[in-house]
Design an enzyme around this catalytic site. Structure first.
Site, mmCIF file in Angstrom:
data_model
loop_
_atom_site.group_PDB
_atom_site.id
_atom_site.type_symbol
_atom_site.label_atom_id
_atom_site.label_comp_id
_atom_site.label_asym_id
_atom_site.label_seq_id
_atom_site.Cartn_x
_atom_site.Cartn_y
_atom_site.Cartn_z
ATOM 1 N N LYS A 54 -0.130 -0.047 5.683
ATOM 2 C CA LYS A 54 0.503 1.158 6.223
ATOM 3 C C LYS A 54 0.389 1.141 7.748
ATOM 4 O O LYS A 54 0.118 2.153 8.394
ATOM 5 C CB LYS A 54 -0.159 2.409 5.635
ATOM 6 N N ASP A 80 -7.129 -0.003 -4.714
ATOM 7 C CA ASP A 80 -7.592 0.775 -5.864
ATOM 8 C C ASP A 80 -6.406 1.446 -6.555
ATOM 9 O O ASP A 80 -6.294 1.448 -7.790
ATOM 10 C CB ASP A 80 -8.598 1.820 -5.378
ATOM 11 N N ASP A 139 -4.320 0.137 -10.333
ATOM 12 C CA ASP A 139 -4.151 0.994 -11.507
ATOM 13 C C ASP A 139 -2.678 1.080 -11.891
ATOM 14 O O ASP A 139 -2.328 1.151 -13.077
ATOM 15 C CB ASP A 139 -4.709 2.387 -11.240
ATOM 16 N N TYR A 177 -13.657 3.835 1.784
ATOM 17 C CA TYR A 177 -14.751 3.818 0.813
ATOM 18 C C TYR A 177 -16.115 3.547 1.441
ATOM 19 O O TYR A 177 -17.085 3.311 0.722
ATOM 20 C CB TYR A 177 -14.455 2.802 -0.288
ATOM 21 N N ASP A 193 4.021 1.963 0.451
ATOM 22 C CA ASP A 193 4.814 2.853 -0.399
ATOM 23 C C ASP A 193 6.018 2.115 -0.976
ATOM 24 O O ASP A 193 6.392 2.315 -2.141
ATOM 25 C CB ASP A 193 5.239 4.128 0.334
#
Length: 334
Positions: free
Chosen positions: A171, A228, A232, A125, A204
């Site tokens: 990750k 982010d 959600d 970002y 994941d």
């Protein structure tokens, strides 16, 4: 002690949910002074900037800020920058805190009480993109400084909760330099928090486990993009974005906002769900040290959700105003 609160409605349903949250804040009886400012796409269309300098000055002159919603075009518009992303970087609001908690509505998963702590200033970002004909490249920036300070925020939050458990979602198995630096830095910071049970989890697998067994999680810390996405997901577990509050916290100020967007499809109809904005206001009260008032507002929201009336996104037909009034009535009972 009185508090100066900056209110920024922003775009779309921000013009409806921020006044609703203000009405609930006024009903607490706390000594609050409200200062209004503007930011967002509508501001950009009028003034050529999404965040005027006087808005930044007003935020800095207040104890905290409540932001409604901001529209960002999907195409690149010369001179435009997303209002909330700009404020995060300009004011160094490096900690994005997004709780997800079960609510008394049918589509809310029971047993969920967790917090996503997302690094708010780096990662993908930083918006450093470039294109070479048919190839586009985006830089991801991870620094030890930013990783350590967000790690310490998450560790302090976990230390103050009953289960005292922190998962580091990453990750690093694929991106050992960037994600590995984040993981190693948070692990190092955790040595100063011996009471916190710290575990790392590949993102994941974290997403799958959140769907299958969300009750196992307490606090999750992760990088910007991953946070982010995960936040959600967790909002979906407990009823959707209409119930999801958040905080953007720095060392000197904080901006609180509902996670949902500006919802242009329903803006102006008076049917937007103000729950996320009201819960964001409760988070703001907690940040200001008014913990009892914050708990009362959250309890009032739960009572209103339990007893109704509900807004259309939750299967009801209530207006924004009707639900807000229900919360205010409930506040008088808790």
């Amino acid at each position: 002690m009185g508090y100066r609160i900056c209110l920024i409605e922003g775009d779309g349903i921000g013009h409806e949910v921020v006044p609703a949250a203000r009405a609930v804040l006024e009903a607490t009886g706390l000594p609050l002074e409200f200062v209004e400012a503007e930011a967002g796409w509508e501001t950009f269309e009028r003034r050529g900037t999404s965040v005027p300098e006087e808005t930044v000055e007003k935020i800095l002159s207040c104890h905290a800020t409540l932001f409604g919603a901001a529209t960002s075009p999907t195409r690149k518009v010369p001179g435009f920058f997303g209002a909330i992303r700009y404020l995060r970087r300009r004011l160094d609001l490096y900690a994005n805190v997004r709780p997800a908690k079960s609510r008394p509505i049918p589509n809310s998963r029971p047993g969920v009480d967790l917090v996503i702590v997302r690094e708010n200033t780096e990662g993908l970002y930083v918006e450093q993109e470039r294109r070479y004909l048919d190839v586009a490249i985006a830089d991801a920036v991870i620094s030890k400084k930013a990783s350590e300070r967000i790690g310490r925020v998450a560790l302090r939050i976990a230390e103050g909760r009953t289960r005292k458990t922190l998962h580091i979602a990453h990750k690093a198995n694929v991106l050992p330099l960037t994600q590995g630096l984040f993981l190693d830095t948070v692990r190092e910071a955790a040595k100063d928090f011996p009471l916190v049970n710290v575990q790392d989890i590949i993102v994941d697998n974290c997403a799958m486990q959140l769907v299958m067994r969300p009750e196992r999680f307490d606090v999750i810390v992760t990088t910007n993009l991953l946070g982010d996405i995960l936040s959600d997901l967790t909002a979906g577990l407990v009823g959707g974005l209409g119930l999801a509050p958040s905080a953007n916290i720095g060392d000197t100020t904080a901006v609180f906002e509902p996670v949902h967007g500006s919802a242009p499809d329903i803006a102006g109809q008076g049917i937007a769900n103000p729950t996320a904005a009201i819960l964001s206001a409760a988070m703001m009260l907690d940040y200001l040290g008014e913990k009892e008032a914050a708990r009362k507002v959250e309890r009032a929201v739960d009572l209103a959700l339990e007893e109704g009336p509900l807004t259309p996104d939750l299967g009801g037909s209530a207006t924004t105003k009707a639900f807000t009034e229900a919360v205010i009535r409930a506040l008088g009972r808790v």
